[in-house]
Structures are given as C-alpha cells and as structure tokens.
Motif scaffolding. Structure first.
Motif, PDB file in Angstrom:
ATOM      1  N   ILE A  64       0.894  -1.231   0.085  1.00  0.00           N
ATOM      2  CA  ILE A  64       0.023  -0.006   0.011  1.00  0.00           C
ATOM      3  C   ILE A  64       0.981   1.133  -0.006  1.00  0.00           C
ATOM      4  N   ALA A  65       0.711   2.196  -0.778  1.00  0.00           N
ATOM      5  CA  ALA A  65       1.548   3.392  -1.208  1.00  0.00           C
ATOM      6  C   ALA A  65       0.632   4.307  -0.590  1.00  0.00           C
ATOM      7  N   ILE A  66       1.164   5.601   0.214  1.00  0.00           N
ATOM      8  CA  ILE A  66       0.495   6.621   0.450  1.00  0.00           C
ATOM      9  C   ILE A  66       1.352   7.816  -0.012  1.00  0.00           C
ATOM     10  N   THR A  67       0.775   8.462  -0.830  1.00  0.00           N
ATOM     11  CA  THR A  67       1.553   9.549  -1.552  1.00  0.00           C
ATOM     12  C   THR A  67       0.725  10.828  -1.903  1.00  0.00           C
ATOM     13  N   GLY A  68       1.263  11.838  -2.231  1.00  0.00           N
ATOM     14  CA  GLY A  68       0.401  12.948  -2.762  1.00  0.00           C
ATOM     15  C   GLY A  68       0.383  12.975  -4.376  1.00  0.00           C
ATOM     16  N   ASN A  69       1.142  11.969  -4.875  1.00  0.00           N
ATOM     17  CA  ASN A  69       0.993  12.139  -6.434  1.00  0.00           C
ATOM     18  C   ASN A  69       0.784  10.556  -6.882  1.00  0.00           C
ATOM     19  N   PRO A  70      -0.484  10.736  -7.399  1.00  0.00           N
ATOM     20  CA  PRO A  70      -1.018   9.383  -7.889  1.00  0.00           C
ATOM     21  C   PRO A  70      -0.030   8.829  -9.313  1.00  0.00           C
ATOM     22  N   ASP A  71       0.655   9.609  -9.895  1.00  0.00           N
ATOM     23  CA  ASP A  71       1.505   9.361 -10.982  1.00  0.00           C
ATOM     24  C   ASP A  71       2.952   8.877 -10.541  1.00  0.00           C
ATOM     25  N   SER A  72       3.039   9.010  -9.558  1.00  0.00           N
ATOM     26  CA  SER A  72       4.641   8.887  -9.082  1.00  0.00           C
ATOM     27  C   SER A  72       4.937   7.400  -9.214  1.00  0.00           C
ATOM     28  N   ARG A  73       6.348   7.066  -9.075  1.00  0.00           N
ATOM     29  CA  ARG A  73       6.666   5.818  -9.229  1.00  0.00           C
ATOM     30  C   ARG A  73       6.276   4.867  -8.227  1.00  0.00           C
ATOM     31  N   LEU A  74       6.344   5.467  -6.773  1.00  0.00           N
ATOM     32  CA  LEU A  74       5.802   4.615  -5.889  1.00  0.00           C
ATOM     33  C   LEU A  74       4.313   4.211  -5.937  1.00  0.00           C
ATOM     34  N   ALA A  75       3.610   5.159  -6.482  1.00  0.00           N
ATOM     35  CA  ALA A  75       2.251   5.137  -6.558  1.00  0.00           C
ATOM     36  C   ALA A  75       1.758   3.800  -7.572  1.00  0.00           C
ATOM     37  N   GLN A  76       2.674   3.929  -8.767  1.00  0.00           N
ATOM     38  CA  GLN A  76       2.459   2.958  -9.818  1.00  0.00           C
ATOM     39  C   GLN A  76       2.954   1.458  -9.362  1.00  0.00           C
ATOM     40  N   LEU A  77       3.897   1.428  -8.442  1.00  0.00           N
ATOM     41  CA  LEU A  77       4.305   0.024  -7.836  1.00  0.00           C
ATOM     42  C   LEU A  77       3.475  -0.589  -6.950  1.00  0.00           C
ATOM     43  N   ALA A  78       2.550   0.177  -6.200  1.00  0.00           N
ATOM     44  CA  ALA A  78       1.805  -0.379  -5.435  1.00  0.00           C
ATOM     45  C   ALA A  78       0.432  -1.079  -5.779  1.00  0.00           C
ATOM     46  N   ASP A  79       0.187  -1.959  -4.865  1.00  0.00           N
ATOM     47  CA  ASP A  79      -1.157  -2.754  -5.277  1.00  0.00           C
ATOM     48  C   ASP A  79      -2.232  -1.858  -4.788  1.00  0.00           C
ATOM     49  N   ILE A  80      -2.307  -0.958  -3.791  1.00  0.00           N
ATOM     50  CA  ILE A  80      -3.060  -0.072  -3.667  1.00  0.00           C
ATOM     51  C   ILE A  80      -2.696   1.311  -3.533  1.00  0.00           C
ATOM     52  N   HIS A  81      -3.020   2.503  -4.116  1.00  0.00           N
ATOM     53  CA  HIS A  81      -2.598   3.733  -3.636  1.00  0.00           C
ATOM     54  C   HIS A  81      -3.520   4.401  -2.931  1.00  0.00           C
ATOM     55  N   LEU A  82      -3.192   5.275  -2.033  1.00  0.00           N
ATOM     56  CA  LEU A  82      -3.994   6.221  -1.195  1.00  0.00           C
ATOM     57  C   LEU A  82      -3.514   7.500  -1.283  1.00  0.00           C
ATOM     58  N   ASN A  83      -4.282   8.317  -1.733  1.00  0.00           N
ATOM     59  CA  ASN A  83      -3.813   9.728  -2.341  1.00  0.00           C
ATOM     60  C   ASN A  83      -4.045  10.675  -1.257  1.00  0.00           C
ATOM     61  N   ALA A  84      -2.897  11.224  -0.846  1.00  0.00           N
ATOM     62  CA  ALA A  84      -2.606  11.893   0.504  1.00  0.00           C
ATOM     63  C   ALA A  84      -2.142  13.593  -0.228  1.00  0.00           C
ATOM     64  N   HIS A  85      -2.698  13.837  -1.197  1.00  0.00           N
ATOM     65  CA  HIS A  85      -2.504  15.176  -1.857  1.00  0.00           C
ATOM     66  C   HIS A  85      -3.169  16.292  -1.146  1.00  0.00           C
ATOM     67  N   VAL A  86      -2.239  17.082  -1.062  1.00  0.00           N
ATOM     68  CA  VAL A  86      -2.775  18.691  -0.081  1.00  0.00           C
ATOM     69  C   VAL A  86      -2.389  20.010  -1.593  1.00  0.00           C
ATOM     70  N   ASP A  87      -3.493  20.678  -1.175  1.00  0.00           N
ATOM     71  CA  ASP A  87      -3.207  21.763  -2.441  1.00  0.00           C
ATOM     72  C   ASP A  87      -1.839  22.806  -1.826  1.00  0.00           C
ATOM     73  N   LYS A  88      -1.851  22.864  -0.856  1.00  0.00           N
ATOM     74  CA  LYS A  88      -0.550  23.708  -0.429  1.00  0.00           C
ATOM     75  C   LYS A  88      -0.148  23.192   1.183  1.00  0.00           C
ATOM     76  N   GLU A  89       0.909  23.560   1.426  1.00  0.00           N
ATOM     77  CA  GLU A  89       1.710  23.258   2.652  1.00  0.00           C
ATOM     78  C   GLU A  89       1.023  24.713   3.715  1.00  0.00           C
ATOM     79  N   ALA A  90       0.719  24.220   4.969  1.00  0.00           N
ATOM     80  CA  ALA A  90       0.567  25.415   5.858  1.00  0.00           C
ATOM     81  C   ALA A  90       1.690  26.363   6.159  1.00  0.00           C
ATOM     82  N   CYS A  91       2.849  25.717   5.886  1.00  0.00           N
ATOM     83  CA  CYS A  91       4.033  26.706   5.945  1.00  0.00           C
ATOM     84  C   CYS A  91       3.964  27.964   4.882  1.00  0.00           C
ATOM     85  N   PRO A  92       4.304  29.052   5.480  1.00  0.00           N
ATOM     86  CA  PRO A  92       4.304  30.397   4.809  1.00  0.00           C
ATOM     87  C   PRO A  92       4.896  30.244   3.472  1.00  0.00           C
TER      88      PRO A  92
END
Length: 339
Positions: free
Chosen positions: A137-165
């Motif tokens: 199971i891969a948890i990434t913010g990028n469904p097109d990443s290599r890790l996401a593509q290798l996983a049996d199941i990908h969970l999308n943890a994408h955020v539009d922006k970080e809280a860091c200024p």
C-alpha cells in the motif's frame, strides 16, 4: 563577521501576525483533511475500502515505512495499528536496504509513505517487497509517482498547499497522512471486532488497562486484614475490631464464616443519638443484615461504581456461597489507580 547560519532576526514582535499564521495553519490543515474525507468517501474510488480489506486479511504483520518527516508519521501509524489489535512495526526506509528488510515476510502488508512518491530509499526496495510476495500500500500525494504505480493499492494524500508560509515544510501533508493512517487503523479496528477489553490488554500499564484488567481479588484485603467478628460478640468488641483494622467497619459472620451483616462508623454515630450506654449491647442486635457485597472475580471498577451509587466507602467481598473472603475500602482502589 557574520556567520552563514545566523538566524534571521526581527525588529518587532507582531502578536497579530502570529495569530493570523496560527489561524491560517489550522484552516489550511482542516481544509486538507476535509478534501481527504471527500476523496476516500467517493463512490468512484474504492482504494480506501480495498486497503482496509487487505489489512484485515493480512496473515502476517503490517510494516510501515518512510523517511524524513514521512518516517516520523509512519512510526506513529505503526504504533496506532499495534495498539488497536493489528500487529505492526516501523521500518526506516534507509535501514531497510541495509538488513532490516529481513524483518519483512511474504505474509505482511507493507505501507510505504512518501509525499512525493519518489523517495529513492523506498523506490529501491519496492521490487524486493513485491518479489517476496508481500502486498504493498502506498500513501503519496502524487498518483502518477513511481511509488504509486508500483503499489497494489494507492491512497492519495494530496494537499493543495502546505501550511508553511513558504509552502516548503511538510505541514498539511503530514497532517493529512497521519489522519489517513488513523482512519485506516480505526476502520480495521471496527471491522475486526476489536473491543475495549482488547485495547486494555495491549495497554496494561495505562489507566484503561488498570480499570479493565484489575479484579476485586487483586486489591481486596484478605486474611487477617479483614475486619470480622462473630455474631455473638458484644458491640464493644466489634468497635475494637473496627479500630484495629482501620477501615471504619466490621463484618459480622457465623461460625462457618458466612456473612450475616455489617456495622460501620456511621452506624455507631447514629446509634449514639438514641443509646448512650451500649456496654451490654450485642453486635447482632444493631448490625445491618444482608449487607451489599461484591464477588472477588468481579472487576475492581465495578466495586467503584457500586460504592459511588450507594455513597459508601467500604464494601465486603463474599463468594458465591456467601462466605466472607475480603474487604475493600475506597482508598484500596485509589492506591491501585483504579480510580
């Protein structure tokens, strides 16, 4: 001469800006979690449900891995799984390539966490994980990443922006990943029938463990510590027993140690209001018959509830045959940290 690593300074301390940043941080992270909630609840995306099914059917352990800030989040997620009934442990992604991969078996489910989905340390071990037969199971913010593509199941943890200024430090992304891990653990906990008692068994040193695993027999006073007199003794002798044993009461029993009644300090105060001379009074004439009791195999927390309900500080312990086997004072339960 100034040093290149000198911290920047500000000539003014601006409380208003500080509060604005705090509010902005919380708002950004709350919005990111709300967006995650919409994704995993979508009827068109079954990845979360599929991940829970995979974890429920795991015949080995759940191995959670990451590096950097993702590694810290991975460690917490592994701890949450382990404490809620799913055997799990954390493996540092860099250490995995130098021997720790030997802890992973074909029966395990491997959860790889990398927001970019391109962490080299994780990518390098993924073929080995897949080759040995473990599910990924891969948890990434990028469904097109290599890790996401290798996983049996990908969970999308994408955020539009970080809280860091500066939109650089992992903040909203780590919050979302942690929340996603908690959601997985809670879903698995519920689907597996994990109960409060099961939680207590994995937390015996915690407050809940003490409440749910401590029995009356573990904390009650027994043997010579039990205040007890025979039914044919005098009230004076009973008062001496109360004073000697120090829990403001005494049990009254027959020759076979069957519990007949109880006499407390409160009973004595009430008796003094109507009787000034009790030198010839027999304890059987002033005791409370059929006193409240609890069994030795009951949970100590049940004794607490019984005391609170009836507003008493002492409780006698009797077995199924009505024999006196112990005594409890509220202080005994406090010392055992049941309260």
């Amino acid at each position: 001469m100034s040093s290149s690593n000198t911290k920047p300074t500000s000539n003014s301390f601006d409380p208003e800006r500080i509060l604005q940043l705090a509010s902005s941080t919380l708002t950004i992270e709350a919005d990111a979690i709300a967006a995650l909630n919409q994704r995993i609840s979508s009827k068109t995306d079954s990845s979360f449900v599929d991940a829970v099914k995979l974890l429920l059917n795991c015949q080995g352990r759940v191995v959670v891995s990451g590096i950097g800030k993702s590694g810290h989040i991975a460690r917490k997620i592994a701890a949450t799984f382990a404490s809620t009934g799913t055997p799990a442990f954390f493996v540092h992604a860099a250490e995995a390539a130098h021997g720790d991969l030997g802890m992973v078996t074909a029966n395990d489910v491997f959860i790889a966490i990398s927001y970019s989905g391109e962490a080299g340390e994780l990518i390098s071990i993924m073929p080995l994980i897949k080759r040995m037969g473990a599910h990924l199971i891969a948890i990434t913010g990028n469904p097109d990443s290599r890790l996401a593509q290798l996983a049996d199941i990908h969970l999308n943890a994408h955020v539009d922006k970080e809280a860091c200024p500066l939109n650089l430090a992992p903040t909203a992304s780590t919050t979302v990943t942690l929340a996603l891990g908690d959601a997985l653990a809670v879903a698995v906990l519920d689907a597996s029938g994990f109960r409060e008692e099961d939680f207590a068994r994995s937390h015996p040193g915690g407050a809940l463990g003490r409440r749910l695993l401590t029995h009356v027999r573990d904390v009650m006073r027994s043997g010579e510590q039990i205040p007890s007199v025979q039914s044919d003794c005098s009230l004076v002798a009973a008062l001496l027993e109360i004073t000697k044993k120090g829990i403001a009461m005494t049990a009254i029993v027959d020759a076979d140690n069957t519990l007949l009644g109880v006499f407390t300090d409160g009973d004595l105060r009430r008796l003094l209001e109507r009787l000034h001379d009790f030198s010839d009074v027999n304890i059987a004439d002033v005791m409370h018959k059929n006193p409240r009791t609890i069994g030795p195999d009951r949970l100590a927390v049940e004794a607490v509830k019984l005391m609170e309900t009836h507003r008493i500080n002492q409780l006698l312990v009797a077995d199924q045959e009505g024999k006196l086997v112990g005594a409890l004072h509220i202080h005994d339960l406090t010392r055992a940290k049941v309260i």
